[in-house]
Enzyme design. Structure first.
Site, PDB file in Angstrom:
ATOM      1  N   MET A   1      -3.563  -9.439   5.401  1.00  0.00           N
ATOM      2  CA  MET A   1      -3.308  -9.031   4.006  1.00  0.00           C
ATOM      3  C   MET A   1      -1.975  -8.309   3.847  1.00  0.00           C
ATOM      4  O   MET A   1      -1.645  -7.855   2.741  1.00  0.00           O
ATOM      5  CB  MET A   1      -4.441  -8.138   3.496  1.00  0.00           C
ATOM      6  CG  MET A   1      -5.758  -8.868   3.347  1.00  0.00           C
ATOM      7  SD  MET A   1      -6.656  -8.236   1.930  1.00  0.00           S
ATOM      8  CE  MET A   1      -8.246  -8.987   2.169  1.00  0.00           C
ATOM      9  N   HIS A   2      -1.219  -8.154   4.911  1.00  0.00           N
ATOM     10  CA  HIS A   2       0.153  -7.642   4.835  1.00  0.00           C
ATOM     11  C   HIS A   2       0.266  -6.305   4.087  1.00  0.00           C
ATOM     12  O   HIS A   2       1.249  -6.083   3.358  1.00  0.00           O
ATOM     13  CB  HIS A   2       1.070  -8.697   4.189  1.00  0.00           C
ATOM     14  CG  HIS A   2       0.847 -10.075   4.735  1.00  0.00           C
ATOM     15  ND1 HIS A   2       1.260 -10.443   5.991  1.00  0.00           N
ATOM     16  CD2 HIS A   2       0.200 -11.143   4.217  1.00  0.00           C
ATOM     17  CE1 HIS A   2       0.890 -11.692   6.222  1.00  0.00           C
ATOM     18  NE2 HIS A   2       0.236 -12.137   5.171  1.00  0.00           N
ATOM     19  N   CYS A   3      -0.736  -5.445   4.240  1.00  0.00           N
ATOM     20  CA  CYS A   3      -0.740  -4.129   3.561  1.00  0.00           C
ATOM     21  C   CYS A   3      -0.586  -4.268   2.049  1.00  0.00           C
ATOM     22  O   CYS A   3      -0.042  -3.384   1.386  1.00  0.00           O
ATOM     23  CB  CYS A   3       0.354  -3.204   4.093  1.00  0.00           C
ATOM     24  SG  CYS A   3       0.235  -2.875   5.833  1.00  0.00           S
ATOM     25  N   ALA A   4      -1.010  -5.408   1.531  1.00  0.00           N
ATOM     26  CA  ALA A   4      -0.942  -5.615   0.074  1.00  0.00           C
ATOM     27  C   ALA A   4      -2.346  -5.983  -0.400  1.00  0.00           C
ATOM     28  O   ALA A   4      -2.548  -6.950  -1.140  1.00  0.00           O
ATOM     29  CB  ALA A   4       0.056  -6.719  -0.258  1.00  0.00           C
TER      30      ALA A   4
ATOM     31  N   ASN B   1       0.819  -1.225   0.000  1.00  0.00           N
ATOM     32  CA  ASN B   1       0.000   0.000   0.000  1.00  0.00           C
ATOM     33  C   ASN B   1       0.853   1.276   0.000  1.00  0.00           C
ATOM     34  O   ASN B   1       0.421   2.320  -0.485  1.00  0.00           O
ATOM     35  CB  ASN B   1      -0.938   0.015   1.213  1.00  0.00           C
ATOM     36  CG  ASN B   1      -2.093  -0.960   1.025  1.00  0.00           C
ATOM     37  OD1 ASN B   1      -2.419  -1.330  -0.103  1.00  0.00           O
ATOM     38  ND2 ASN B   1      -2.697  -1.395   2.118  1.00  0.00           N
TER      39      ASN B   1
END
Ligand SMILES: Cc1ncc(COP(=O)(O)O)c(C=O)c1O
Length: 404
Positions: A359-362, A118
């Site tokens: 979601m690991h900032c993805a 992100n």
């Protein structure tokens, strides 16, 4: 370094000595060795003043230490000009500074991958909405691997910026940034690389890559929390607007005018994280001592071992490329019938294994593939084969006992 040498590094890490669990969350933030902690303690205990402002002796010691850190970074990343290293809080701050500082206009095109964190996605989305820039993304396949032909098809003279990750934080896939940089420069575009996941795990030669801007997070590289770097070529930094201005960034200000200080100062507004800057030097010295080649090899060894151990676990699906060598210290996976947060909590409570989930900032990566996140184990130079075996044995137990 031999495998035994690698295992012996573990004694430098206090949380490992104290037996505080098996840390497999280094893609988020790494552990720190004594050398880094000691360097920061020395600052707080011996010369806890500001840098670059006061002229007394304590402050001069800080100013010299700041210069030393920039020189250490230049030598770590293979460039000549220490002033081209800007201290930031993290990669996110560097990427935002780059995105907003380039004064893009309506109709300018920015090319990223379709699997960005992100931090290299949301700033461009906002510029699309506020300024009217256009986004283009080459498509990566099921495994998230970069497709250079698809990238080439995105390029034309309207492309002003190519901003891509060096390595991905979900799949570990690495983008051939030197080739990307060459192609982008042929079209006159500025190249921004998000090095958050690559810089900790492989040798990075910034001269060779020839990126215009390269951002990374020192807290993922054994360094202090809240420390990052934005490297830029001098001519690029000189045409980039700072994101934040005020104390320390100014040559002269009157009631109605201001001239900015030269680089790097114009980008470092207000008092800085001096302990963090000093710890940064200790971190890159530690990494240099171990050798980035050795670190890359060790990550591959550990991930290959994990992939091999998990091969026959029923209901387990890896996210990312099939070849363990392409995973850059990252192993993302799902187990049928289990939410990723449940897997992470069970690993912690059953065996003291700490991983990340969600979601690991993805988010766009998962949303576009209709996947609801994943569990993610990530390794670093201080993990051992024994730890990997405990992790994989526990994953097997979880899948067999609680999976579908
Ligand atoms: C690929 C990638 N880019 C950017 C970031 C953002 O890093 P930071 O949170 O240190 O700003 C991360 C963090 O995990 C990342 O993995």
């Amino acid at each position: 370094m031999t495998d035994m040498d690698m295992e012996s590094l573990r004694k430098d890490f206090p949380t490992i000595r104290k037996g505080l669990g098996i840390y497999l969350d280094s893609a988020c933030q790494s552990l720190r060795p004594d050398q880094v902690i000691r360097a920061m303690d020395e600052y707080y205990e011996g010369f806890p003043a500001c840098g670059g402002r006061s002229v007394h002796s304590m402050s001069t010691t800080v100013s010299i230490a700041i210069d030393d850190t920039r020189s250490a970074l230049a030598s770590f990343f293979g460039t000549d000009d220490p002033e081209c290293y800007i201290f930031t809080k993290n990669s996110t701050e560097g990427l935002n500074t780059a995105a907003y500082g380039l004064r893009l206009k309506k109709g300018d095109v920015v090319v990223t991958t379709d699997a960005e964190h992100n931090s290299n996605h949301v700033p461009w989305l906002r510029l699309r909405d506020s300024v009217g820039i256009e986004r283009r993304m080459p498509s990566s396949g099921r495994t998230g691997e970069f497709n250079i032909e698809s990238f080439k098809s995105c390029m034309d003279r309207k492309v002003k910026v190519v901003a891509v990750q060096h390595s991905n934080n979900v799949t570990g896939c690495t983008v051939p940034v030197k080739a990307v940089s060459e192609i982008a420069h042929d079209y006159g575009a500025t190249v921004i690389i998000d090095g958050a996941q690559a810089a900790p795990h492989m040798p990075v030669d910034l001269k060779r890559i020839d990126a215009d801007i390269y951002c990374c997070s020192i807290h993922k590289m054994l360094g202090p929390t809240g420390m990052g770097i934005m490297y830029g070529k001098r001519e690029v930094l000189e045409r980039l607007d700072p994101l934040c201005v005020g104390g320390g960034t100014v040559g002269l200000a009157t009631y109605d005018s201001v001239t900015l200080a030269p680089i790097p100062d114009r980008f470092e507004a207000g008092l800085q994280n001096y302990a963090g800057i000093i710890g940064t030097k200790a971190a890159v010295e530690y990494l240099t001592h171990v050798g980035m080649d050795n670190i890359e090899r060790w990550d591959k060894e550990l991930i290959s071992r994990a992939v091999g151990n998990l091969e026959d676990v029923k209901g387990l699906h890896l996210v990312g490329p099939d070849q363990p060598g392409k995973r850059c210290g990252i192993l993302s996976f799902n187990i049928d019938g289990l939410a990723s947060h449940d897997i992470a909590m069970m690993l912690d409570s059953m065996s003291g294994v700490m991983i990340r989930s969600g979601m690991h900032c993805a988010h766009p990566f998962y949303v576009s593939r209709a996947v609801d996140g994943s569990a993610r184990a990530s390794t670093y130079l201080y993990n051992s084969r024994g730890e990997i075996d405990i992790f994989t044995d526990t994953v097997r137990k979880i899948a067999e006992t609680f999976g579908d």
